[in-house]
Structures are given as structure tokens and as C-alpha cells.
Design an enzyme around this catalytic site. Sequence first.
Site, PDB file in Angstrom:
ATOM      1  N   THR A 102       0.883  -1.157   0.000  1.00  0.00           N
ATOM      2  CA  THR A 102       0.000   0.000   0.000  1.00  0.00           C
ATOM      3  C   THR A 102       0.906   1.187   0.000  1.00  0.00           C
ATOM      4  O   THR A 102       1.945   1.151   0.645  1.00  0.00           O
ATOM      5  CB  THR A 102      -0.805   0.051   1.308  1.00  0.00           C
TER       6      THR A 102
ATOM      7  N   ARG B  67     -14.585  -7.087   0.054  1.00  0.00           N
ATOM      8  CA  ARG B  67     -13.584  -6.970   1.132  1.00  0.00           C
ATOM      9  C   ARG B  67     -12.935  -5.584   1.135  1.00  0.00           C
ATOM     10  O   ARG B  67     -12.534  -5.061   0.112  1.00  0.00           O
ATOM     11  CB  ARG B  67     -12.520  -8.050   0.934  1.00  0.00           C
TER      12      ARG B  67
ATOM     13  N   GLY C 272      -9.783  -3.580   3.278  1.00  0.00           N
ATOM     14  CA  GLY C 272      -8.684  -3.863   4.200  1.00  0.00           C
ATOM     15  C   GLY C 272      -8.489  -2.749   5.205  1.00  0.00           C
ATOM     16  O   GLY C 272      -9.387  -1.963   5.489  1.00  0.00           O
ATOM     17  N   ASP C 273      -7.284  -2.690   5.711  1.00  0.00           N
ATOM     18  CA  ASP C 273      -6.942  -1.698   6.745  1.00  0.00           C
ATOM     19  C   ASP C 273      -6.756  -0.293   6.175  1.00  0.00           C
ATOM     20  O   ASP C 273      -6.949   0.702   6.881  1.00  0.00           O
ATOM     21  CB  ASP C 273      -5.636  -2.106   7.433  1.00  0.00           C
TER      22      ASP C 273
ATOM     23  N   THR D 285       1.170  -0.597   6.445  1.00  0.00           N
ATOM     24  CA  THR D 285       1.059  -1.416   5.237  1.00  0.00           C
ATOM     25  C   THR D 285       1.191  -2.868   5.654  1.00  0.00           C
ATOM     26  O   THR D 285       1.826  -3.159   6.663  1.00  0.00           O
ATOM     27  CB  THR D 285       2.162  -1.041   4.219  1.00  0.00           C
ATOM     28  N   GLY D 286       0.585  -3.761   4.902  1.00  0.00           N
ATOM     29  CA  GLY D 286       0.732  -5.177   5.224  1.00  0.00           C
ATOM     30  C   GLY D 286      -0.583  -5.927   5.151  1.00  0.00           C
ATOM     31  O   GLY D 286      -1.474  -5.548   4.397  1.00  0.00           O
TER      32      GLY D 286
ATOM     33  N   GLY E  42      -3.794  -6.468   5.747  1.00  0.00           N
ATOM     34  CA  GLY E  42      -4.823  -5.576   6.267  1.00  0.00           C
ATOM     35  C   GLY E  42      -5.920  -6.249   7.041  1.00  0.00           C
ATOM     36  O   GLY E  42      -6.496  -5.645   7.956  1.00  0.00           O
TER      37      GLY E  42
HETATM   38  C1  SD4 Z   1      -4.774  -4.400   2.427  1.00  0.00           C
HETATM   39  N1  SD4 Z   1      -3.055  -3.330   3.628  1.00  0.00           N
HETATM   40  O1  SD4 Z   1      -5.748  -4.158   1.753  1.00  0.00           O
HETATM   41  C2  SD4 Z   1      -3.685  -3.447   2.360  1.00  0.00           C
HETATM   42  C3  SD4 Z   1      -2.782  -3.904   1.363  1.00  0.00           C
HETATM   43  C4  SD4 Z   1      -1.498  -3.634   1.812  1.00  0.00           C
HETATM   44  O2  SD4 Z   1      -0.124  -2.624   2.844  1.00  0.00           O
HETATM   45  O3  SD4 Z   1      -0.551  -4.110   1.702  1.00  0.00           O
HETATM   46  N2  SD4 Z   1      -1.334  -2.774   2.508  1.00  0.00           N
HETATM   47  O4  SD4 Z   1      -4.641  -5.390   3.130  1.00  0.00           O
END
Ligand code: SD4
Length: 343
Positions: A205, A233, A235-236, A256-257, A259
Amino acid sequence: MKYIFFIGLLNIFLIGQAICDDKNIPIAITTWWFYNATIKAWDVLKEGGTALDAIEQGATVCEVQQCDGTVGYGGSPDEDGETTLDALIMDGKTMNVGAVGALRRIKSAISVARHVMERTKHSFLVGELATQFAVQMGFKEEPLTTQQSKQMWMKWHNEDNCQPNFWMNVKPDPSKYCGPYSTLDNFRRESPASNVKVDRYNHDTIGMVAIDGNGDVAAGTSTNGARFKIPGRIGDSPIPGSGAYADNSVGGAAATGDGDVMLRFLPSFLAVEEMRRGATPTDAARTAVLRIAAHYEDFMGAVVALKNDGQYGAACHGMDTFPFVVQDNTKESFRVETVQCLK
Ligand code: SD4
């Protein structure tokens, strides 16, 4: 007397200057190596622009350039092959927020989020109805699917038996077969090991935090979410306090990560609150990451934190290292910094 008064005023002025000069602002920091976004944000700040503009314009660069395929159109197709976008922008001066989730057929997610913030009294719009809002605000409706995302989806669906996916406790067995699924009776309530490997190519992200010359803090995110997510869906990234958070009186953070796990812990909010309690940005980011790791020992994610004096730091988990980009007045150009992950 007049003279002493003048010296006093001068002192106050000089002390004031010294305090200002101690601050490393303006500054922009960005997750991963999305330096083109950072450069754009910095250009805005350098010209005296606002932190909000820096965030919006910086993230827009990634949306247009499809950074890593995980931001903007044509990435992370869902189970139906459609790309949908999540984005958030937060103003640390007013504590106002605009967000969109599962936004369909509109490329400029962060700008739509800003319209939610500035053109409505709401904070968060989602799905098809967020698209209708965007169209009303003058955004162009167009498909977010590309040849590449179509091929990615075709392989997943036709060759890989819909593996990996995000289902559990349904039939037919989601670790072997495609849906449609129905509920499985008599399932074990603990989470089975996930068959989705979360890594930087299916989970990135852009998260950004910026402070402008006035000391105003803003933060934001933009992403196309998780590859092969279940339609609907979110995410975070668009969740205030999870994907990003900003408060002028402290600073800001972005995450990020993975989510689905991260949003359960509001890591950006936690990092800002830790800094409010006096933690350094690095320690604040570590605390936020470790809070998640205490419950999900294999989770993959990272947090960047920026204090309102321009000090910054980051922490990560579930990878070897995590890069982030910084640009401020101390160097001529942006720099990519890297932290070792906690696990
Ligand atoms: C998600 N966090 O939708 C987002 C994608 C991502 O770092 O990597 N975010 O899960």
C-alpha cells in the site's frame, strides 16, 4: 525600559526561531520504495503547498503509475476479476477524514476520498454508491481491469483452482476447489493456517505522512487491496487509525501489510498515541507492530511514524527488511531508508 522590552521581544523571537529551526519540516515519508510519490509530495511541500495536497498528489502518482501493481487500477483482481480501490486521507489540523472502500471503476481513489472529506459531512463511502458519489463529483468512470489483471485472474481461476483464496469453514474444500461455497457445519472455530501467503507483491500500500511548512500534518493511503480478495472486502488502508492517522499535536503514522489482521489493532492510531506519550517514532512504530505480533506471530506488515517535529521511524514484521522513503530539507534528494524487521 523601552530598550529592555525590545531585547525581551527579540529574545522571544530568537527562541521562537530556534524552536522552529529545530523542527525538521517540511517533510514527507512514504512506505516501500515509492519514491516517485515522495518526490511529488516534496515538490508540493517545497513550493509552500499544504500537507493535504502533498498526500493527495503524492498518492495520485502511485495510482497513475500502478506502483508495484498494488496501488491503482489493474492490480489485485478480486475473485470476480475486478479491481476495486481503498483510500484514506486525514487532516491532522481539523481531525477530518475522507475515505473510500471497494471503490469501483474510478481510478483516483485518494482524490475521491478527499472529496468525501471536503464535500460531505461524512467520512467514509463504499462500493457502488461511492462510485455514484465520485461520478457526481465529476470523476470519470472507466474499467479498472487491464490485460494483465485479466490474465492474472484467468490463471488463478482456470489453472490454479482458485488458489490461494480467503475462505475457510465452507464447502467444497476451499483449499482445493473454486466456489461458489456454502457453509460447512461442524467446523473447528480456531483459525486454520492460512493458505494465502501475504507478501509485498500481493500486499503493498502506499501510506504517506507529510508535514508542511505551517506544521500541519496529514496522512493517507491508497491501495487495490489483497489479490483474489472476496468481492466486497475492504482492508486496513482506508480505516482511520489503521491505514493512517494524523494529529497536528503529535504527528502521524501509516501502515502497510496484511490488512485483514492489521485493522484489528489500529496500528497507526497506536503509534501516534505512543508518540503522544513521549515515545520516539521508531519505538512507537515498534509498539504498534509488536501489539499485532503478540496475537498473530506470523503477520506481515510495517508502520511508519512521523513526529510533528520531523523525527521519523519505522518498524516491520514478517519480512527481512522494510524500505521507506523520506524527503526533507536535510538532503537534496529523497532517500530510501531500510529497517530490519522485528521478526
Ligand atoms: C490491504 N493493507 O488491503 C492493504 C494492502 C497492503 O499494505 O498491503 N497494505 O490489506
